[in-house]
Design a protein around this motif. Structure first.
Motif, PDB file in Angstrom:
ATOM      1  N   GLY A   1       0.842  -1.098   0.053  1.00 46.81           N
ATOM      2  CA  GLY A   1      -0.076   0.173  -0.009  1.00 46.81           C
ATOM      3  C   GLY A   1       0.881   1.241  -0.154  1.00 46.81           C
ATOM      4  O   GLY A   1       0.350   2.392   0.374  1.00 46.81           O
ATOM      5  N   ILE A   2       2.178   0.948  -0.467  1.00 43.10           N
ATOM      6  CA  ILE A   2       2.941   2.426  -0.444  1.00 43.10           C
ATOM      7  C   ILE A   2       2.968   2.699  -2.067  1.00 43.10           C
ATOM      8  O   ILE A   2       3.162   2.208  -2.898  1.00 43.10           O
ATOM      9  CB  ILE A   2       4.494   2.025  -0.169  1.00 43.10           C
ATOM     10  N   PHE A   3       2.697   4.067  -1.958  1.00 43.51           N
ATOM     11  CA  PHE A   3       2.173   4.852  -3.422  1.00 43.51           C
ATOM     12  C   PHE A   3       3.728   5.733  -3.781  1.00 43.51           C
ATOM     13  O   PHE A   3       4.356   6.393  -2.879  1.00 43.51           O
ATOM     14  CB  PHE A   3       1.359   5.768  -3.242  1.00 43.51           C
TER      15      PHE A   3
ATOM     16  N   THR B   1       1.973   8.292   5.923  1.00 41.29           N
ATOM     17  CA  THR B   1       3.393   8.658   5.788  1.00 41.29           C
ATOM     18  C   THR B   1       3.529   9.236   4.697  1.00 41.29           C
ATOM     19  O   THR B   1       2.959   8.974   3.642  1.00 41.29           O
ATOM     20  CB  THR B   1       4.345   7.244   6.302  1.00 41.29           C
ATOM     21  N   VAL B   2       4.610  10.369   4.689  1.00 43.90           N
ATOM     22  CA  VAL B   2       5.162  11.065   3.314  1.00 43.90           C
ATOM     23  C   VAL B   2       6.634  11.137   3.390  1.00 43.90           C
ATOM     24  O   VAL B   2       6.978  11.440   4.528  1.00 43.90           O
ATOM     25  CB  VAL B   2       4.541  12.404   3.479  1.00 43.90           C
ATOM     26  N   LYS B   3       7.349  10.791   2.399  1.00 43.92           N
ATOM     27  CA  LYS B   3       8.630  11.058   2.213  1.00 43.92           C
ATOM     28  C   LYS B   3       8.952  11.833   0.692  1.00 43.92           C
ATOM     29  O   LYS B   3       8.562  11.051   0.005  1.00 43.92           O
ATOM     30  CB  LYS B   3       9.449   9.791   2.427  1.00 43.92           C
TER      31      LYS B   3
ATOM     32  N   VAL C   1       9.347  21.486 -12.996  1.00 42.32           N
ATOM     33  CA  VAL C   1       9.286  21.287 -11.660  1.00 42.32           C
ATOM     34  C   VAL C   1       8.965  19.540 -11.550  1.00 42.32           C
ATOM     35  O   VAL C   1       8.126  18.877 -12.102  1.00 42.32           O
ATOM     36  CB  VAL C   1       8.422  21.805 -10.773  1.00 42.32           C
ATOM     37  N   GLU C   2      10.085  18.924 -11.278  1.00 49.78           N
ATOM     38  CA  GLU C   2      10.035  17.408 -11.043  1.00 49.78           C
ATOM     39  C   GLU C   2       9.940  17.084  -9.591  1.00 49.78           C
ATOM     40  O   GLU C   2      10.845  17.139  -8.816  1.00 49.78           O
ATOM     41  CB  GLU C   2      11.047  16.645 -11.896  1.00 49.78           C
ATOM     42  N   ILE C   3       8.952  16.257  -9.147  1.00 50.78           N
ATOM     43  CA  ILE C   3       8.959  15.908  -7.661  1.00 50.78           C
ATOM     44  C   ILE C   3       8.694  14.371  -7.723  1.00 50.78           C
ATOM     45  O   ILE C   3       7.920  13.905  -8.135  1.00 50.78           O
ATOM     46  CB  ILE C   3       7.847  16.600  -7.109  1.00 50.78           C
ATOM     47  N   SER C   4       9.603  13.627  -6.911  1.00 52.71           N
ATOM     48  CA  SER C   4       9.410  12.336  -6.384  1.00 52.71           C
ATOM     49  C   SER C   4       9.267  12.460  -4.958  1.00 52.71           C
ATOM     50  O   SER C   4       9.886  12.731  -4.155  1.00 52.71           O
ATOM     51  CB  SER C   4      10.785  11.863  -6.676  1.00 52.71           C
ATOM     52  N   TYR C   5       8.171  11.568  -5.014  1.00 54.05           N
ATOM     53  CA  TYR C   5       7.866  11.186  -3.240  1.00 54.05           C
ATOM     54  C   TYR C   5       6.921   9.797  -3.187  1.00 54.05           C
ATOM     55  O   TYR C   5       6.540   9.379  -4.220  1.00 54.05           O
ATOM     56  CB  TYR C   5       7.056  12.407  -2.766  1.00 54.05           C
ATOM     57  N   MET C   6       6.960   9.550  -1.908  1.00 50.55           N
ATOM     58  CA  MET C   6       6.137   8.206  -1.700  1.00 50.55           C
ATOM     59  C   MET C   6       5.341   8.649  -0.490  1.00 50.55           C
ATOM     60  O   MET C   6       5.469   9.616   0.344  1.00 50.55           O
ATOM     61  CB  MET C   6       7.052   7.135  -1.277  1.00 50.55           C
TER      62      MET C   6
END
Length: 192
Positions: free
Chosen positions: A91-93, A134-136, A172-177
């Motif tokens: 369940g991690i996006f 959770t956010v990173k 703008v490039e954003i990488s996150y989970m």
């Protein structure tokens, strides 16, 4: 026979009641009209006295308003998004977002501000949830340069190394989970 007497009694009582209501209603109508006249005269008097007070005041000047002068500005940005979102079995996006942002305002920008919903459901911002999100954020790249950022509640702010002038565009490039919270509003994990 009893039935007829009862009907006549009810009919007589009802007729008497209607007559009394008509008498009272005429009195109330008179009181109502008098109150409306008093209200009208009072309103005219207030408007007239207020207009006289306004005419005795000097017209407002720039000093009365201080140095404030409103500035008109066209609406902010024109943005196109290219978003890749995947979810693993836990369940991690994972999200990779590329945004093409054009400044269509009259202002020069020194930062970009994004509405970043997942962060509002983290333990820091929503401690009462059964299970928090959770956010990173892995990285943020603006026109090929890795940038610092700040994340406060649902606001992601990215300071720019150079001002973004009107009619100019940045990529703008954003990488996150992130993970979803349980029992939150709108943005929540559900079981099917």
């Amino acid at each position: 026979m009893v039935y007829k007497k009862g009907c006549r009694f009810i009919h007589f009582t009802l007729a008497k009641y209607i007559y009394e209501v008509r008498k009272i209603s005429k009195g109330f109508k008179l009181i109502y009209v008098l109150l409306m006249i008093i209200l009208f005269i009072g309103t005219v008097w207030l408007i007239k006295s207020h207009a006289l007070n306004l005419s005795n005041q000097p017209p407002s000047s720039k000093q009365d308003r201080g140095d404030f002068l409103p500035k008109n500005s066209s609406f902010g940005s024109e943005t196109n998004y290219d978003i890749t979102l995947t979810m693993n079995s836990e369940g991690i996006f994972n999200v990779t977002s590329t945004s093409y942002i054009k400044n269509i305002s009259d202002d020069k920008w020194n930062e970009l501000v994004f509405y970043f919903i997942p962060n509002i459901f983290t333990e820091k911002n929503s401690p009462t949830l059964k299970q928090n999100a959770t956010v990173k954020i892995d990285n943020i790249i603006v026109d090929g340069k890795t940038m610092n950022f700040s994340l406060d509640k649902d606001t992601l702010t990215v300071p720019l190394s150079e001002k973004l002038y009107p009619n100019k565009t940045v990529v703008v490039e954003i990488s996150y989970m992130f993970t979803l919270p349980e029992e939150a509003l709108r943005f929540t994990k559900t079981t099917i």
